[in-house]
Each structure stands twice: as structure tokens, then as C-alpha cells.
Write a protein that holds these residues in place. Structure first.
Motif, mmCIF file in Angstrom:
data_model
loop_
_atom_site.group_PDB
_atom_site.id
_atom_site.type_symbol
_atom_site.label_atom_id
_atom_site.label_comp_id
_atom_site.label_asym_id
_atom_site.label_seq_id
_atom_site.Cartn_x
_atom_site.Cartn_y
_atom_site.Cartn_z
ATOM 1 N N ASP A 1 0.901 -1.174 -0.182
ATOM 2 C CA ASP A 1 0.139 0.108 -0.022
ATOM 3 C C ASP A 1 0.800 1.169 -0.130
ATOM 4 O O ASP A 1 2.143 1.352 0.256
ATOM 5 C CB ASP A 1 -0.956 -0.052 1.126
ATOM 6 N N LYS A 2 0.379 2.519 -0.047
ATOM 7 C CA LYS A 2 1.192 3.730 0.014
ATOM 8 C C LYS A 2 2.085 3.712 0.914
ATOM 9 O O LYS A 2 3.164 4.068 0.682
ATOM 10 C CB LYS A 2 0.152 4.825 -0.157
ATOM 11 N N SER A 3 1.865 3.487 2.010
ATOM 12 C CA SER A 3 2.682 3.338 3.183
ATOM 13 C C SER A 3 2.834 2.295 4.061
ATOM 14 O O SER A 3 3.197 2.477 5.240
ATOM 15 C CB SER A 3 2.225 4.770 4.356
ATOM 16 N N VAL A 4 2.508 1.328 3.400
ATOM 17 C CA VAL A 4 2.742 -0.163 4.054
ATOM 18 C C VAL A 4 3.543 -1.162 3.450
ATOM 19 O O VAL A 4 3.468 -1.528 2.223
ATOM 20 C CB VAL A 4 1.322 -0.818 4.261
ATOM 21 N N ASN A 5 4.731 -1.476 4.051
ATOM 22 C CA ASN A 5 5.700 -2.365 3.802
ATOM 23 C C ASN A 5 5.795 -3.605 4.728
ATOM 24 O O ASN A 5 5.738 -3.450 5.808
ATOM 25 C CB ASN A 5 7.099 -1.792 3.795
ATOM 26 N N VAL A 6 5.721 -4.767 4.087
ATOM 27 C CA VAL A 6 6.003 -5.931 4.857
ATOM 28 C C VAL A 6 7.157 -6.760 4.565
ATOM 29 O O VAL A 6 7.581 -6.853 3.411
ATOM 30 C CB VAL A 6 4.530 -6.700 4.594
ATOM 31 N N LYS A 7 7.618 -7.584 5.527
ATOM 32 C CA LYS A 7 8.700 -8.282 5.451
ATOM 33 C C LYS A 7 8.312 -9.693 4.516
ATOM 34 O O LYS A 7 7.131 -10.023 4.731
ATOM 35 C CB LYS A 7 9.265 -8.959 6.712
ATOM 36 N N THR A 8 9.366 -9.821 3.544
ATOM 37 C CA THR A 8 8.946 -10.955 2.724
ATOM 38 C C THR A 8 10.080 -12.261 2.783
ATOM 39 O O THR A 8 9.945 -13.343 2.119
ATOM 40 C CB THR A 8 8.726 -10.635 1.337
ATOM 41 N N SER A 9 11.103 -11.856 3.803
ATOM 42 C CA SER A 9 12.031 -12.980 4.041
ATOM 43 C C SER A 9 12.595 -12.720 5.463
ATOM 44 O O SER A 9 12.313 -11.632 5.901
ATOM 45 C CB SER A 9 13.159 -12.681 2.975
ATOM 46 N N LEU A 10 13.230 -13.650 6.212
ATOM 47 C CA LEU A 10 14.041 -13.351 7.229
ATOM 48 C C LEU A 10 15.443 -14.000 7.001
ATOM 49 O O LEU A 10 15.481 -15.161 6.315
ATOM 50 C CB LEU A 10 13.262 -14.508 8.489
ATOM 51 N N PRO A 11 16.520 -13.007 7.666
ATOM 52 C CA PRO A 11 17.661 -13.753 7.332
ATOM 53 C C PRO A 11 17.882 -15.024 8.005
ATOM 54 O O PRO A 11 17.568 -15.188 9.185
ATOM 55 C CB PRO A 11 18.318 -12.459 8.100
ATOM 56 N N GLY A 12 18.827 -15.763 7.415
ATOM 57 C CA GLY A 12 19.082 -17.127 8.086
ATOM 58 C C GLY A 12 19.885 -17.124 9.227
ATOM 59 O O GLY A 12 19.565 -17.924 10.262
ATOM 60 N N ASP A 13 20.705 -16.068 9.601
ATOM 61 C CA ASP A 13 21.289 -16.323 10.760
ATOM 62 C C ASP A 13 20.440 -15.904 11.987
ATOM 63 O O ASP A 13 20.496 -16.452 13.308
ATOM 64 C CB ASP A 13 22.449 -14.895 10.969
ATOM 65 N N GLN A 14 19.332 -15.115 11.743
ATOM 66 C CA GLN A 14 18.279 -14.864 12.766
ATOM 67 C C GLN A 14 17.638 -16.137 13.228
ATOM 68 O O GLN A 14 17.263 -16.210 14.370
ATOM 69 C CB GLN A 14 17.105 -13.824 12.336
ATOM 70 N N LEU A 15 17.456 -17.152 12.200
ATOM 71 C CA LEU A 15 16.602 -18.325 12.344
ATOM 72 C C LEU A 15 17.554 -19.340 12.980
ATOM 73 O O LEU A 15 17.282 -20.218 14.154
ATOM 74 C CB LEU A 15 15.937 -18.727 10.990
ATOM 75 N N PHE A 16 18.906 -19.550 12.329
ATOM 76 C CA PHE A 16 19.650 -20.809 12.886
ATOM 77 C C PHE A 16 21.042 -20.583 13.472
ATOM 78 O O PHE A 16 21.220 -21.634 14.370
ATOM 79 C CB PHE A 16 20.027 -21.313 11.150
ATOM 80 N N THR A 17 21.318 -19.345 13.404
ATOM 81 C CA THR A 17 22.743 -19.102 14.151
ATOM 82 C C THR A 17 22.493 -18.224 15.253
ATOM 83 O O THR A 17 23.569 -17.794 16.123
ATOM 84 C CB THR A 17 23.750 -18.640 13.269
ATOM 85 N N ASP A 18 21.339 -17.668 15.424
ATOM 86 C CA ASP A 18 21.282 -16.585 16.571
ATOM 87 C C ASP A 18 20.068 -17.067 17.546
ATOM 88 O O ASP A 18 19.214 -16.601 17.721
ATOM 89 C CB ASP A 18 20.878 -15.208 16.096
ATOM 90 N N VAL A 19 19.950 -18.613 17.524
ATOM 91 C CA VAL A 19 19.057 -19.240 18.415
ATOM 92 C C VAL A 19 19.465 -18.706 19.951
ATOM 93 O O VAL A 19 20.468 -19.105 20.203
ATOM 94 C CB VAL A 19 18.979 -20.579 18.357
#
Length: 432
Positions: free
Chosen positions: A170-188
């Protein structure tokens, strides 16, 4: 006074009238054919401007809807991959729990090791998932870079970045479409807090866990992680005589960095170890003192302690889930009599529990984004319907009125044609 009207002027007026009425009829026929009241700006200049604005807004909504479709595809791919990771971690935990069974034969442990290797490879495949466009889902903005690759020493290294991709829906709406792998797998998050246990078997020359030890770290935190150092804790059970009675008391010694800060202190199972002791305030107490000058409060809690046990705690607030599984693989075929091997496998179970909770939270975040995207799509569809109705009210033709206008125009045209036919035959010679 008698005005003179030339035959040529009269003929021209009648011809112009016929052409005008024919044009009106043609325009009405065109509107009936297209179903549109306003086809050009000349039909209704004011409505035409408004209709053009509606069309621009509808075009923009179509673009946002296309972005939403793309975002949904990427989010669904990511959600499916994270769900697969949860299943993988659950299956891995079950295998590690089976390996702790002391009655397991060596052949069984070898088979479990092979299964653990297979599960680790499956986790690696999930971590390197791609979307429908062939982009790596968990590589951050480095979507063309394979995020996880095994190093020569068996460790798993992350080659993406720590950024997320976004889609404008939308005009002023941005959403994440990915998550970095370090956040998921190496920064548990480390399930113990701020320190990670390192286990070894006690020998004649080295400290470690005694035979049959079930030592388990429950928690290890510090109030100032930036100044955290390696901690060594050793336990020893002694006889204590009080009121003529001899009782057993578990005592601990604490070493932080290179400094022994406590020796032969009684261990309280309910409180654990608190340094500095609660009776001693943190130094210095002035709020303006620099953080580096403050004495950090450390809290440690253990279970299953045996006299003679010794454990090392390394500062670590996060863990690499691949390293944890690799630890299980490395300890799979160690003798069941090794207390360090069992303790390491128990640590892996704690890591997997933390990893599962972490993945569930990440999956929940993706689900929240998907709900936001769905709500935005509903808003677009509602607004699109409103715009189409408004545009239709200005642009579309009222067929009943148009048919009545066409009938009147046809009658007027026929009357004009008859009048023209009679008028063009008039001549003075008819009256001579």
C-alpha cells in the motif's frame, strides 16, 4: 419590414440541422453499443477528469494486489520451510533422547548417528530453501547467494546478510517477505541465559565430571554480558559437624576469568550461586559509574551435582543450531560410561528445545505478516469495489434514458428530413 432569405442560406441551415441531428443519433448509437455514457473528455469534461482519477487509483490497486500475491507466495514458502524445520528439530530431539539410553548397543548408536547426519542434511536443505523465482529464502538481501555451506571443519557458516526483503502493499505499508538465516539458525537464544556449559570427563590430570555424574546446568546469567568472562565452577561434598551431628554439605568454588572469587562456599539448591553474595552490594553503587567499572552480578543454578564435579561456562547468549546437532553427532559413538558425553547430549536436547521455541516464534511472526497482508488485500478489494461503483455511476450509460433519447432523435431527424425534402422543391416557378 420584409427580410430577404436567399435560397442558398436556407439550404445551408437545413443541411446543418440535419447533420447535427444525425450526429446526435450516431453518438447515442455509439453509447448504446459501448454501454458508456462518457467515452471522451468532450462527452462530459467534469466527469471525465473524475473518471480518469478513478482509473489511476484502480491501476495502483492492481499493482498493490500483484505485490500482495508475490508477498503471499514468498511468505507461504517461508512458513512451509520453518514448519519443516520444526518437524526436523522434533525428530532430532527424539533421536538424541534415544541415544542417552545407557542400555543402547553400539550398533544402535551408530545407526542413530547416521540418522542424525541425515536429519542435519535435511535441516541444511530447509535452510537453503528457494522461492518460486529461485531466490534463497533465508539469505537476507543476498538472494542469489547460498546462505549456508559446510566448512572444512564441519561447521556450518552463514553467507547471507542480516537484512530482510520487503514488499510495498500500500502507499505507506511495507511488509517483510524474508527473514535472514542468521536470525533463524545461528542466533537461537541460549536456553541457559548468558553462558554455555563445556563438559569434559574427570581424569587424574584434568578436572571435569566424575563417573556417574548427572550434572545439569539449569541457568547461568550475568547483569553485564559485555564484561562476561569464562567461569569455572567446582563442587566438593564435605562433612559438617553442628550440634554434635555430622551432615553432608555440598560446597562450591568459583573462578571468574583468572581470579578465584569464592572457595568452599555452601551451595544452596534453591538459590544456586550468586556472586557477589546478596549480603554484599554491587560495587560501585553510584549510578554515574561507568558500566565497565561495575561489578556484574552472576547467578548460576545446577542440578544433579556429584562431589568432585567441575564445569566450565563460556559466555554465549545465542547458539548455532547446526553446531548443536553436530555436537550430538560427535558424541553419538562415545562410550555410554562417559558422563561428559551424556551431559553434552543433554545440552543438545536443551538447545533443540530452545531452537524449537525460537522457530515457533519466527513462524508466528510470519503468520502475523500473512494476516496483515490478507487484511490489506481485503481493504484493497473493498476500495476497488467502491471505486468501480463510483466510476460506473459517472461513466456507464442509462440504457432506458438512452433508448428514449434515440427514439426522440430518430423522430426529430425524420421530421427534419421531410421538411428538407419539401423545402428544397419550393420555387417561384411553381407560382407563375
Amino acid at each position: 419590414m420584409i427580410n430577404r432569405v436567399s435560397t442558398a442560406s436556407q439550404y445551408q441551415n437545413l443541411t446543418s440541422n440535419l447533420m447535427r441531428k444525425q450526429g446526435e443519433l450516431n453518438q447515442t448509437n455509439g453509447q448504446l453499443s459501448s454501454g458508456k455514457r462518457v467515452e471522451t473528455a468532450g462527452d462530459d469534461p467534469v466527469s471525465s477528469v473524475t473518471i480518469q482519477n478513478y482509473r489511476q487509483q484502480l491501476t495502483q490497486i492492481d499493482q498493490y494486489n500483484s505485490a500482495i500475491t508475490l508477498a503471499n507466495n514468498r511468505l507461504q514458502t517461508m512458513e512451509t520451510a520453518i514448519a519443516g524445520v520444526e518437524d526436523n528439530l522434533g525428530a532430532t530431539k527424539q533421536k538424541v533422547l534415544g541415544m542417552i539410553n545407557g542400555a543402547m548397543a553400539s550398533n544402535d548408536r551408530t545407526a542413530f548417528k547416521d540418522e542424525l547426519i541425515s536429519l542435519r542434511d535435511g535441516l541444511l536443505e530447509l535452510a537453503n530453501s528457494r522461492d518460486e523465482a529461485g531466490n534463497y529464502v533465508f539469505a537476507g538481501n543476498q538472494s542469489d547467494t547460498k546462505p549456508f555451506m559446510e566448512a572444512t571443519d564441519g561447521s556450518m557458516n552463514y553467507h547471507g546478510d542480516n537484512q530482510s526483503r520487503y514488499a510495498q502493499i500500500d502507499k505507506s505499508v511495507n511488509v517483510k517477505t524474508s527473514l535472514p538465516g542468521d536470525q533463524l539458525f545461528t542466533d537461537v537464544p541460549n536456553s541457559y541465559g548468558d553462558f554455555r556449559p563445556v563438559f569434559s570427563d574427570k581424569t587424574a590430570t584434568t578436572d571435569g565430571l566424575t563417573d556417574g555424574s548427572k550434572l545439569h546446568l539449569l541457568s547461568a546469567t550475568t547483569s553485564d554480558f559485555a564484561s562476561a568472562e569464562t567461569i569455572e565452577v567446582s563442587f566438593n561434598e564435605v562433612d559438617v559437624v553442628a550440634d554434635g551431628k555430622t551432615t553432608k554439605e555440598m560446597q562450591y568454588s568459583l573462578k571468574i576469568g583468572e581470579n578465584v572469587v569464592a572457595e568452599n562456599q555452601p551451595y544452596n539448591e534453591q538459590i544456586g550461586i550468586v556472586y557477589p553474595p546478596r549480603s554484599k552490594p554491587l560495587e560501585p553503587v553510584e549510578p554515574a559509574a561507568a558500566v565497565a567499572d561495575r561489578e556484574a552480578e552472576i547467578k548460576l543454578k545446577f542440578d544433579g551435582i556429584s562431589s568432585g564435579d567441575s564445569i566450565t561456562l563460556e559466555p554465549a547468549q545465542t547458539i548455532n543450531i547446526f553446531d548443536s546437532i553436530q555436537s550430538a553427532i560427535d558424541n553419538a559413538e562415545r562410550p555410554t560410561s562417559s558422563p561428559a558425553a551424556e551431559a553434552n547430549l543433554q545440552r543438545v536436547i536443551d538447545d533443540l528445545d530452545s531452537g524449537f521455541v525460537h522457530m515457533n516464534q519466527q513462524r508466528s511472526e510470519v503468520g502475523t505478516i500473512m494476516q496483515q497482508v490478507d487484511r490489506q488485500l481485503e481493504q484493497h478489494l473493498d476500495f476497488e469495489l467502491t471505486l468501480n461503483q463510483a466510476q460506473s455511476g459517472l461513466e456507464d450509460l442509462d440504457y432506458s434514458k438512452a433508448i428514449m433519447d434515440m427514439n426522440q432523435q430518430m423522430m426529430a431527424l425524420q421530421a427534419s428530413q421531410q421538411a428538407f425534402g419539401q423545402t428544397k422543391q419550393l420555387s417561384l416557378f411553381n407560382y407563375i
